[in-house]
Design an enzyme around this catalytic site. Sequence first.
Site, PDB file in Angstrom:
ATOM      1  N   LYS A   1      10.856  -2.416   3.768  1.00  0.00           N
ATOM      2  CA  LYS A   1       9.975  -1.599   2.944  1.00  0.00           C
ATOM      3  C   LYS A   1       9.737  -0.284   3.676  1.00  0.00           C
ATOM      4  O   LYS A   1       9.168  -0.265   4.770  1.00  0.00           O
ATOM      5  CB  LYS A   1       8.651  -2.307   2.683  1.00  0.00           C
ATOM      6  CG  LYS A   1       7.693  -1.455   1.855  1.00  0.00           C
ATOM      7  CD  LYS A   1       6.272  -1.981   1.904  1.00  0.00           C
ATOM      8  CE  LYS A   1       5.318  -0.946   1.333  1.00  0.00           C
ATOM      9  NZ  LYS A   1       3.896  -1.299   1.552  1.00  0.00           N
TER      10      LYS A   1
ATOM     11  N   ALA B   1      -0.231  -0.830  -3.399  1.00  0.00           N
ATOM     12  CA  ALA B   1      -1.424  -0.129  -2.901  1.00  0.00           C
ATOM     13  C   ALA B   1      -2.428   0.141  -4.016  1.00  0.00           C
ATOM     14  O   ALA B   1      -2.066   0.589  -5.108  1.00  0.00           O
ATOM     15  CB  ALA B   1      -1.078   1.184  -2.206  1.00  0.00           C
TER      16      ALA B   1
END
Length: 272
Positions: free
Chosen positions: A114, A201
């Site tokens: 990631k 997020a």
Amino acid sequence: MIANPTADELAFENADALVVAGQPYHSRLLVGTGKYKDLQETREAIVASGAQIVTVAIRRTNIGQDKNAPSLLDVISPEEFTLLPNTAGCYSAEDAIRTCRLARELLDGHALVKLEVLGDEKTLYPNVVDTLKAAEVLIQEDFQVMVYTNDDPVIARQLEAMGCVAVMPLAAPIGSGLGIRNPGNILDIVENARVPILVDAGVGTASDASVAMELGCDGVLMNTAIAMAKKPVLMARAMRHAVVAGRQAFLAGRMTRRRHASASSPAEDLIA
């Protein structure tokens, strides 16, 4: 407290796989490993979430760098979960590239990563310019890049065109718990993508995760929303159900919104 999914839940998850870099996963919930009180709670929450992909901050988490300290791998085994090394804490393309190379060495050639390159310490918004630079280099080096970015549909398409295996737009600032601030942008990204789109997020509670899935996202990645809950293991279980419910609602297709009432029962053949 360990989650015990029902047969129906498992059947649905297995039949509706998330495919990342050619690998199918029955869970569409990805989770992080930071901010828990200890490694035992970390494991219990991850198991309760049902997640198969677990992201690890290479610069902040010991997975073998320090032989004298407890390792996350003591409770989260690569044989049990797909580890997703991430570049959290990197503020330049060079740092992110170096971190991914380190992860590959520590995890015996592991290619799935990631990528996140941050812009500043206050907002933790992505540095898009350096993200693009890092992605280009990592893809050339045969990394399978899942990339954290802003909710700009143009940038999302560019990252997909470069060869990223998944694009991960933020819902809101990292750790804010504000939920999806710009659903229209997320929807536009989803509708124009041919790789998995995962909200990353800003999720704060189960309803936020469900909204992301109802918009058509392929998955949700979260950490703080679970780890900082009053009962992290219970919240992990709630998030699992929310992701499944949101996915099912998306596949079912919601009713059309109306300005006025519409009776549930038929108006004809009423009993006198």
